[in-house]
Structure formats: C-alpha cells, structure tokens
Scaffold this active site. Structure first.
Site, PDB file in Angstrom:
ATOM      1  N   SER A   7     -10.104   5.406  -5.174  1.00 40.00           N
ATOM      2  CA  SER A   7     -11.057   6.382  -4.858  1.00 40.00           C
ATOM      3  C   SER A   7     -10.580   7.321  -6.479  1.00 40.00           C
ATOM      4  CB  SER A   7     -11.587   7.439  -3.858  1.00 40.00           C
ATOM      5  OG  SER A   7     -10.815   7.359  -2.836  1.00 40.00           O
ATOM      6  N   LYS A  27       1.272   9.776   5.865  1.00 39.09           N
ATOM      7  CA  LYS A  27       1.176   8.191   5.996  1.00 39.09           C
ATOM      8  C   LYS A  27       2.809   7.936   5.635  1.00 39.09           C
ATOM      9  CE  LYS A  27      -3.620   7.848   6.319  1.00 39.09           C
ATOM     10  NZ  LYS A  27      -4.322   7.121   6.485  1.00 39.09           N
ATOM     11  N   TYR A  63     -15.246   1.046  -7.328  1.00 41.07           N
ATOM     12  CA  TYR A  63     -16.196   2.174  -6.951  1.00 41.07           C
ATOM     13  C   TYR A  63     -16.930   1.838  -8.566  1.00 41.07           C
ATOM     14  CZ  TYR A  63     -13.627   3.872  -2.995  1.00 41.07           C
ATOM     15  OH  TYR A  63     -12.314   3.512  -1.944  1.00 41.07           O
ATOM     16  N   LYS A  79      -2.239  -1.813  -4.301  1.00 39.19           N
ATOM     17  CA  LYS A  79      -3.187  -0.050  -3.810  1.00 39.19           C
ATOM     18  C   LYS A  79      -2.660   1.003  -3.561  1.00 39.19           C
ATOM     19  CE  LYS A  79      -5.933   1.757  -0.678  1.00 39.19           C
ATOM     20  NZ  LYS A  79      -6.288   1.843   0.553  1.00 39.19           N
ATOM     21  N   LYS A 100       0.854  -1.031   0.080  1.00 41.78           N
ATOM     22  CA  LYS A 100       0.327   0.029  -0.142  1.00 41.78           C
ATOM     23  C   LYS A 100       0.835   1.282   0.155  1.00 41.78           C
ATOM     24  CE  LYS A 100      -3.875   2.075   2.067  1.00 41.78           C
ATOM     25  NZ  LYS A 100      -4.943   2.292   3.433  1.00 41.78           N
TER      26      LYS A 100
HETATM   27  C1  PBG Z   1      -6.684   3.535   5.078  1.00 43.04           C
HETATM   28  C2  PBG Z   1      -7.458   3.455   3.587  1.00 43.04           C
HETATM   29  C3  PBG Z   1      -7.286   4.197   2.736  1.00 43.04           C
HETATM   30  C4  PBG Z   1      -8.321   3.583   1.593  1.00 43.04           C
HETATM   31  C5  PBG Z   1      -8.787   2.283   2.073  1.00 43.04           C
HETATM   32  N1  PBG Z   1      -8.059   2.715   3.306  1.00 43.04           N
HETATM   33  C6  PBG Z   1      -6.533   5.787   2.388  1.00 43.04           C
HETATM   34  C7  PBG Z   1      -5.827   5.481   3.688  1.00 43.04           C
HETATM   35  O1  PBG Z   1      -4.982   5.509   3.624  1.00 43.04           O
HETATM   36  O2  PBG Z   1      -5.972   7.349   3.572  1.00 43.04           O
HETATM   37  C8  PBG Z   1      -8.323   4.545   0.328  1.00 43.04           C
HETATM   38  C9  PBG Z   1      -9.398   3.804  -0.315  1.00 43.04           C
HETATM   39  C10 PBG Z   1      -9.293   4.499  -1.734  1.00 43.04           C
HETATM   40  O3  PBG Z   1      -8.598   5.896  -1.755  1.00 43.04           O
HETATM   41  O4  PBG Z   1     -10.005   4.453  -2.542  1.00 43.04           O
HETATM   42  N2  PBG Z   1      -6.596   2.618   5.709  1.00 43.04           N
END
Ligand code: PBG
Length: 326
Positions: free
Chosen positions: A276, A219, A315, A250, A197
């Site tokens: 997203s 983060k 989505y 991701k 991620k």
């Molecule tokens: C955090 C989390 C995130 C997403 C899913 N779980 C984003 C983040 O690290 O702030 C993102 C999903 C998306 O952008 O569609 N636990």
C-alpha cells in the site's frame, strides 16, 4: 570514426528493435489484485491514503468484479475490514460460519468460478490487539496462533479459496496449514507463503484500510528486520520444506535484492507484494504533478518482474489492465 565494434545503442535505435531485445515483460496475467470488503450494502468507500482503491460491501464487490474480470484480471486477493465490536483476542470471527469474509469467498467463487481467489490467513483483521498472532501478557504466542490460523485456513478452503496467503510470519505455519488442509481433503488448495515479510513502514495505508494497526508495540518480533537478507533464505528454506507453492517477498521495492536472491535459490515461483505505501507514494507524487504516474507504475512493476517475481500483488492491477487494453 572511433573504433567501437560493440555499440549497445544499435539495439536501442528503433522501437521495433527495442521490443525485439526487451528482456522482461509485464502482463496482466502476472498480477493479483488485492481488494477490500466490509459489512453493509451499497457501500463503496475510497481509502483516503490509497486513491482509486475502495472498500466494498459484498453486493458492490460482486459488481466491481465484473469490471475487474472484463479487464482481464484473473486473480484477486481479498482482505476484510471488520468493525471493532467483532474483534476479540482469539479472532473467532475469522472462522465463524456465516461470517462476512467466508460468505464473500463462496459468493465470489459461485459467481466467478474461473477467478483465482487468494485469501489472507492472519489474525490482525479480527484481533482486538491488532496483531497477527495471539497475545498473552504483551507477547505474541506462536503455537497458540497456529491453532487459530488452522481453523481460519480450513474454513477459507471450504468456502472456495484457491490459494491461501498466510501473512502472519509465525514459525511453522506453512507446514501446519498444509497438513491440516490435506487431512481435510483440500489437497488442491495452494499456499502462497509470505516468506520474507519485513517489519515495514510501507504498510501504513493498508492498516488505515482495515483499521488494523497494532494496539500496542510493533510487529518486530515476528516480521523481519529490513536489514536482513540471509535470514530470508532461512525463511524460504523452511517454507519450501513445509510445502509452500509460492514464496513471497513483501514489500517489493526496497527488497528487489531479496526477490532476486530467492529466485536464484529456489525453483518454485516467487511472488512479490507491491504494498500500500508503495502505491500511495506514486499516487501522491503523481497527483502533485511531480512524476508521471502511469510511467512510474509501469517502471516499478517491470522492475519487480525483472528482479525475478512471477506474480505481483498490486493495487495498480486495474490500471495496468486499462493501459494494456488501450
Ligand atoms: C497483515 C498484513 C499486512 C498487509 C497484508 N497483510 C500489513 C501488516 O503487517 O500490518 C499489508 C499490505 C499492504 O500494505 O498493502 N497480516
């Protein structure tokens, strides 16, 4: 005539031949639909930066799931939006008995027992710091976080989750959760590890949806640098050893090489999260008439499959189903 014994265009000549020779397929059965829940009743509020995606209260979510399952979607991933006054430093709301998220999981499972129910295991929706881990003096403390994630995970398993999605990027969490779940008798509950991620700009709309942006800093001490690929192999090796059932990458689009790398290197299913911001880009361009939204959607999702993802969180799931159902 030129002497060209090999003319690849022959296999592109008709639609039927093109279909015969098609290497990659995209089906609704590959897709997991992320959905958002919030407190209240009768609510269905669109997320501004994610046209077509809503936050539902439990009652309207259960109604919406009728449509979702009728479309042939068989897996969802649920994320909660909690008000600020329910958030605290240790994310206690995430495992409190009777809390919205856990109640939603069990009601969904009751009403739609065949639906694969994936969850989010991370502190950020419940954290007053807006981080995925426990914060002390501005630092994200790994091992303290694991204890909180453990309580959350067991509570979700009890509530009826099929697959847990630890999205926090703490070290050792897959093994920690696996052991705890097994101890508690939840050997059938799977783990889809957010393995690679990345610290990405493409999560913006999601953080709007949950009001979960970090209250300070970023983060980068837990999510990976977009510059790194070999590090994804280290993460994948650990998640594999710790018992993950899926390895997830991701975001998806800027990381197709990582999907391929993990798929080439590991014999468990690879998943990808079409996040997203990736959704928002296509929606925004399509709304402006700058690209054909439907074609772009199918092209993007097919490319994620081609790279090696078995499962895709997207989505677009409902729209794909609508297109494929004609
Ligand atoms: C955090 C989390 C995130 C997403 C899913 N779980 C984003 C983040 O690290 O702030 C993102 C999903 C998306 O952008 O569609 N636990």
């Amino acid at each position: 005539m030129l002497n060209l014994p090999r003319r690849p265009r022959r296999n592109r000549r008709t639609a039927a031949i093109r279909e015969l020779t098609q290497e990659t397929t995209l089906s609704v059965s590959n897709l997991i639909y992320p959905m958002f829940i919030l407190e209240g009743t009768g609510l269905r509020s669109e997320i501004k930066s994610m046209p077509g995606i809503h936050r539902f209260s439990l009652d309207t979510l259960l109604e919406e799931l009728k449509e979702v399952t009728d479309l042939g979607i068989r897996s969802i991933c649920l994320f909660p939006n909690y008000p600020e006054d329910k958030k605290d430093k240790t994310a206690t709301e995430s495992y409190r008995e009777g809390t919205l998220y856990l109640k939603a999981l069990s009601e969904i499972k009751n009403k739609y027992p065949d639906l694969t129910l994936m969850t989010d295991v991370a502190m950020d929706p419940y954290s007053s710091d807006g981080h995925d881990g426990y914060v002390e003096n501005g630092e994200i403390i790994n091992d303290t976080t694991l204890e909180i994630l453990g309580k959350m995970a067991v509570a979700q398993a009890k509530a009826g989750a099929d697959i847990l999605g630890p999205s926090d990027m703490m070290d050792g969490r897959v093994g920690y959760l696996r052991a705890l779940l097994d101890d508690e008798g939840h050997t059938n509950v799977g783990i889809m590890a957010y393995t690679a991620k990345y610290a990405s700009a493409f999560y913006g709309p999601f953080r709007d949806a949950l009001d979960s942006a970090p209250r300070f800093g970023d983060k980068k001490t837990y999510q990976m640098s977009p510059a790194n690929a070999r590090e994804a192999l280290v993460e994948a090796q650990l998640d594999w050893e710790e018992g993950a059932d899926f390895l997830m990458v991701k975001p998806a689009l800027s990381y197709l090489d990582i999907i391929k790398l993990l798929d080439d290197s590991f014999d468990i299913p690879i998943a990808a999260y079409n996040v997203s911001g990736e959704y928002a880009m296509i929606k925004a361009a399509a709304q402006n008439g700058w690209i054909e939204g439907e074609r772009a959607m199918l092209e993007v999702l097919t490319s994620i499959r081609r790279a090696g993802a078995k499962a895709i969180l997207t989505y677009f799931a409902k729209e794909v189903a609508q297109v494929q159902n004609g």
